[in-house]
Every structure is written in C-alpha cells, then in structure tokens.
Scaffold this motif. Structure first.
Motif, PDB file in Angstrom:
ATOM      1  N   TRP A 173       0.685  -1.349   0.097  1.00 18.44           N
ATOM      2  CA  TRP A 173       0.002   0.111   0.054  1.00 18.44           C
ATOM      3  C   TRP A 173       0.678   1.337  -0.018  1.00 18.44           C
ATOM      4  O   TRP A 173       0.544   2.286  -0.919  1.00 18.44           O
ATOM      5  N   SER A 174       2.019   1.258   0.776  1.00 16.28           N
ATOM      6  CA  SER A 174       2.755   2.351   0.902  1.00 16.28           C
ATOM      7  C   SER A 174       3.532   2.751  -0.357  1.00 16.28           C
ATOM      8  O   SER A 174       3.835   3.913  -0.645  1.00 16.28           O
ATOM      9  N   HIS A 175       4.057   1.640  -1.069  1.00 13.38           N
ATOM     10  CA  HIS A 175       4.844   1.877  -2.243  1.00 13.38           C
ATOM     11  C   HIS A 175       4.048   2.370  -3.536  1.00 13.38           C
ATOM     12  O   HIS A 175       4.760   3.220  -4.294  1.00 13.38           O
ATOM     13  N   ASP A 176       2.872   2.681  -3.645  1.00 12.59           N
ATOM     14  CA  ASP A 176       2.149   2.897  -4.923  1.00 12.59           C
ATOM     15  C   ASP A 176       0.912   3.728  -4.516  1.00 12.59           C
ATOM     16  O   ASP A 176       0.435   4.314  -5.503  1.00 12.59           O
ATOM     17  N   TYR A 177       0.347   3.982  -3.542  1.00  8.58           N
ATOM     18  CA  TYR A 177      -0.946   4.278  -3.162  1.00  8.58           C
ATOM     19  C   TYR A 177      -0.975   5.602  -2.133  1.00  8.58           C
ATOM     20  O   TYR A 177      -2.120   5.718  -1.486  1.00  8.58           O
ATOM     21  N   ARG A 178      -0.169   6.447  -2.353  1.00 10.31           N
ATOM     22  CA  ARG A 178      -0.163   7.492  -1.442  1.00 10.31           C
ATOM     23  C   ARG A 178      -0.165   8.727  -2.063  1.00 10.31           C
ATOM     24  O   ARG A 178       0.987   9.561  -2.460  1.00 10.31           O
ATOM     25  N   PRO A 179      -1.203   9.562  -2.138  1.00  9.27           N
ATOM     26  CA  PRO A 179      -1.325  10.838  -2.749  1.00  9.27           C
ATOM     27  C   PRO A 179      -1.217  11.994  -1.824  1.00  9.27           C
ATOM     28  O   PRO A 179      -0.996  11.746  -0.469  1.00  9.27           O
ATOM     29  N   LEU A 180      -1.084  13.094  -2.487  1.00 11.10           N
ATOM     30  CA  LEU A 180      -1.094  14.298  -1.328  1.00 11.10           C
ATOM     31  C   LEU A 180      -2.168  14.391  -0.677  1.00 11.10           C
ATOM     32  O   LEU A 180      -3.439  13.859  -1.129  1.00 11.10           O
ATOM     33  N   PRO A 181      -2.290  14.824   0.523  1.00 12.05           N
ATOM     34  CA  PRO A 181      -3.517  15.216   1.290  1.00 12.05           C
ATOM     35  C   PRO A 181      -4.635  16.456   0.200  1.00 12.05           C
ATOM     36  O   PRO A 181      -3.980  16.932  -0.477  1.00 12.05           O
ATOM     37  N   TYR A 182      -5.981  15.764   0.615  1.00  9.83           N
ATOM     38  CA  TYR A 182      -6.683  16.454  -0.364  1.00  9.83           C
ATOM     39  C   TYR A 182      -6.766  15.933  -1.661  1.00  9.83           C
ATOM     40  O   TYR A 182      -7.235  16.861  -2.505  1.00  9.83           O
ATOM     41  N   ASP A 183      -6.317  14.895  -2.054  1.00 11.91           N
ATOM     42  CA  ASP A 183      -6.171  14.572  -3.519  1.00 11.91           C
ATOM     43  C   ASP A 183      -6.594  13.197  -3.745  1.00 11.91           C
ATOM     44  O   ASP A 183      -6.132  12.248  -4.581  1.00 11.91           O
ATOM     45  N   VAL A 225       5.335  11.665  -1.038  1.00 12.93           N
ATOM     46  CA  VAL A 225       4.178  10.742  -1.490  1.00 12.93           C
ATOM     47  C   VAL A 225       4.635   9.942  -2.727  1.00 12.93           C
ATOM     48  O   VAL A 225       5.840   9.811  -3.406  1.00 12.93           O
ATOM     49  N   PHE A 226       3.888   8.684  -2.500  1.00 20.29           N
ATOM     50  CA  PHE A 226       4.073   7.547  -3.682  1.00 20.29           C
ATOM     51  C   PHE A 226       2.875   7.394  -4.172  1.00 20.29           C
ATOM     52  O   PHE A 226       2.202   6.479  -4.121  1.00 20.29           O
ATOM     53  N   ASP A 227       2.508   8.307  -5.297  1.00 23.52           N
ATOM     54  CA  ASP A 227       1.214   8.319  -6.018  1.00 23.52           C
ATOM     55  C   ASP A 227       1.421   7.642  -7.274  1.00 23.52           C
ATOM     56  O   ASP A 227       1.747   8.290  -8.277  1.00 23.52           O
ATOM     57  N   GLY A 228       0.875   6.630  -7.171  1.00 21.70           N
ATOM     58  CA  GLY A 228       0.655   5.674  -8.853  1.00 21.70           C
ATOM     59  C   GLY A 228      -0.903   5.871  -9.071  1.00 21.70           C
ATOM     60  O   GLY A 228      -1.101   4.967 -10.086  1.00 21.70           O
ATOM     61  N   GLY A 229      -1.571   6.635  -8.532  1.00 20.44           N
ATOM     62  CA  GLY A 229      -2.936   6.754  -8.777  1.00 20.44           C
ATOM     63  C   GLY A 229      -3.797   5.615  -7.820  1.00 20.44           C
ATOM     64  O   GLY A 229      -3.121   4.597  -7.558  1.00 20.44           O
ATOM     65  N   ALA A 230      -5.202   5.616  -8.046  1.00 21.50           N
ATOM     66  CA  ALA A 230      -5.964   4.802  -7.133  1.00 21.50           C
ATOM     67  C   ALA A 230      -5.820   3.316  -7.547  1.00 21.50           C
ATOM     68  O   ALA A 230      -6.166   2.318  -6.728  1.00 21.50           O
ATOM     69  N   ASP A 231      -5.275   3.078  -8.873  1.00 22.55           N
ATOM     70  CA  ASP A 231      -5.217   1.641  -9.229  1.00 22.55           C
ATOM     71  C   ASP A 231      -3.645   1.222  -9.154  1.00 22.55           C
ATOM     72  O   ASP A 231      -3.303   0.073  -9.474  1.00 22.55           O
ATOM     73  N   GLY A 232      -2.844   2.182  -8.875  1.00 17.31           N
ATOM     74  CA  GLY A 232      -1.367   1.724  -8.484  1.00 17.31           C
ATOM     75  C   GLY A 232      -0.492   1.544  -9.593  1.00 17.31           C
ATOM     76  O   GLY A 232       0.587   1.144  -9.796  1.00 17.31           O
ATOM     77  N   LYS A 233      -1.137   1.821 -10.899  1.00 24.87           N
ATOM     78  CA  LYS A 233      -0.397   1.673 -12.123  1.00 24.87           C
ATOM     79  C   LYS A 233       0.349   2.712 -12.616  1.00 24.87           C
ATOM     80  O   LYS A 233       0.949   2.804 -13.791  1.00 24.87           O
TER      81      LYS A 233
END
Length: 344
Positions: A272-282, A308-316
């Motif tokens: 979860w940590s590696h790909d699914y961490r967006p900015l707050p309020y995003d 952040v580690f934001d790979g989008g909600a699908d992690g892709k």
C-alpha cells in the motif's frame, strides 16, 4: 507556526505510468524550487540514477566513490536552485541482525558508505526506516544498541539519525515503538522522522478491509484510540526530538489488498505504501490533519516534507507534470498546516 521549513522528496515525482518519461533530477530540482520549497529529501535510488547519467555508465548502489562524486554534483545543483538537501533516504533493514552475522557486517558497511555520500552531498541527516525483514530480533535492548552504534558513527561527522516507524515493520510499526527506542538510545543526534501515512495507516486504517479501517474494534473505539494516541504524542514527545514530519495520504483500496505476504516478501501495508499514497486533499481518506496537529502541538518547528508515492488509485502510475505537481503539493501542505492549526 510562523514561516514553515518546507521540503519535497525527490522520489515523490516518480510512480509514473509507463508512457511518461521520468524527469531528470535537475528537472525535479527546478520544479521543487519553483513551487517555493526550501529543501529536498534526496532519495538514494534517484542519486544512483543521477550518478549513472553523470558518469555515463551504470553505477551500482555500492559504488561509493562514484556516488560521492555524483553527490558533490547534486550538492552544487541544489545550491544553484537555492535548496538544501535536508536528508538522505531511505536507509532500510539496518537494526536487529544477529551479532556476528554476515548481514550485520554488511549493513554497517553500507552505513559507512552512505555516510560518505552524505558528506559529499552536504546533508547532515540520515533517515532510517524500522526494519521490515522477519529475520531480526525484536529485543528492544538489542535494537537500541544497533541504533546507538549507528548514531555514534554519524556523530563523528556531526550528522543525525532520523528514525521512522514503518507501519508494516517487524518491530517499530508505531510512533510509540520508535520513540521508545530513540528514548532508550538517549543520544543527542538521534530523533524521529514521523509520517502522517505511517501513523494513521497503521493505527487507524487497514488496506485489507472493505471499509479501509481497522475492523477488529468498533468504529467508536477506533476513533477514541486514535485520538488518545495523538494526544499522547503531543504530550510525550519533545519537539526537538522530531527532526521531520513527512506528509502523505492514502487511497482506500478497492478491492482491498489480500491479507498476505506477497512473493517479494512485502506485507500488505508495505505494498500500500509503495504505490497508493497521494497528497492530502487529493483522493485519500486518512486522518492526516489530526496527526499533523499532534506534531505541531509539541511545539515542533522543523521540516515539513511532502513524501508521496502516488501511482493513482489503481497503483499503475499517475501522470505528473513536475512544476504543476510541486505547486499543487505546496498548496496541499499550506492547507494542511492551516487546518491542523485551527483544530481545537
């Protein structure tokens, strides 16, 4: 909190889709500076990639002579951008190996190499994440001895150790765990790297449940327990023992992650940590305002860092135009500081 010391992790412009070219480190620095940040967390993988480009050949993660010369070049680039390299990160799986083991010998050699890189790059803080390998001791006295020895190595150069709880760690998954170890070490150059994701994601959230929250207790008990933990943090941890607060949120997983260790040996919260961490309020849902408020309530006035580690909600992978994204990150950070300061 006055004029905050704002920072942005170089790794936070990664997690891109396959069809987007990764920005160079120089492009990242320009974008970070243009958004008004004052410092960077230099991610070691980004340094290795820069070193390979700088030397025009592949550089191994333990080629410390080459990494040091690249670190000196990065130091010059950050100075030209009016940025400070606040911290080198992430130094992982350090503490807890059996004394006399090959693994313990190797991690201390790696530590010495990273300290050389720190000196070349001009940074004085090393982030150490709580070990997540299952093969370590969980004896806190032994863990504290290891951390103390690393703090002593760093002290020879006037450097600091910022110890971070990772919410999937074998030992040290919560802020209280790492604070207990830092307090036990009791040296002036060891403190905490706290993180909104690592704390809220471990104490309040669960990526393996349909609700995205811990479901082993009632919803009311969960909220009460988390609130009490934040109040305790604000009361117990001295502000000068918090070196940095890293800031990110998390996506609610749909479908939930499988509650198992995957083929790479990573636990669910690690994935979860590696790909699914967006900015707050995003797009996230964690109670990051409460965590930020708790840290500010200690009297904390050091670095606030977007990691952040934001790979989008699908992690892709998520498209990120560097300057637009860092500007958005600064807006998110300022909003978070304001809301955390206003909460009673």
């Amino acid at each position: 909190m006055g004029d905050p010391k704002t920072c942005f992790a170089t790794v936070s412009l990664d997690n891109l889709p396959d069809n987007q070219k990764a920005p160079t480190l120089q492009e990242k620095l320009q974008a970070i500076a243009s958004a008004g940040f004052k410092g960077i967390e230099l991610a070691f993988p980004n340094l290795v990639a820069f070193a390979s480009s700088h030397h025009e050949r592949d550089i191994a993660p333990d080629a410390y002579d080459d990494l040091c010369s690249a670190g000196t070049a990065v130091k010059d680039l950050t100075a030209q951008a009016n940025l400070k390299i606040m911290m080198l990160q992430p130094f992982s799986n350090f503490e807890g190996w059996p004394r006399g083991s090959k693994e313990r010998e190797q991690v201390f050699e790696r530590a010495k190499g990273w300290i050389r890189v720190m000196e070349a790059a001009g940074t004085d803080t090393l982030q150490v994440g709580a070990t997540d390998t299952p093969d370590i001791t969980t004896d806190e006295n032994e863990l504290a001895k290891d951390l103390g020895e690393l703090a002593d190595l760093l002290a020879k150069k006037g450097f600091r150790l910022a110890y971070e709880n990772w919410c999937w760690a074998t030992k040290g998954s919560g802020w209280e765990d790492v604070w207990r170890l830092v307090d036990k070490v009791n040296k002036p150059n060891i403190g905490l790297c706290l993180d909104t994701f690592q704390t809220a994601g471990g104490e309040w959230a669960d990526p393996t449940t349909a609700s995205g929250k811990i479901e082993t207790v009632s919803a009311r008990e969960l909220e009460d327990t988390y609130t009490a933990s934040m109040r305790k943090l604000a009361k117990v941890v001295p502000s000068d023992k918090i070196y940095v607060l890293q800031i990110s949120d998390a996506y609610r997983m749909s479908p939930p992650l499988k509650d198992n260790v995957d083929e790479s040996g990573t636990r669910p919260r690690g994935r979860w940590s590696h790909d699914y961490r967006p900015l707050p309020y995003d797009g996230g849902y964690l109670p990051v305002v409460a965590m930020t408020k708790a840290v500010l309530d200690t009297g904390f006035g050091d670095w606030l860092s977007i990691e952040v580690f934001d790979g989008g909600a699908d992690g892709k992978g998520k498209l990120k135009e560097p300057s637009a994204y860092t500007t958005k990150a600064m807006g998110s950070l300022m909003r978070l500081i304001t809301e955390a300061s206003e909460v009673r």
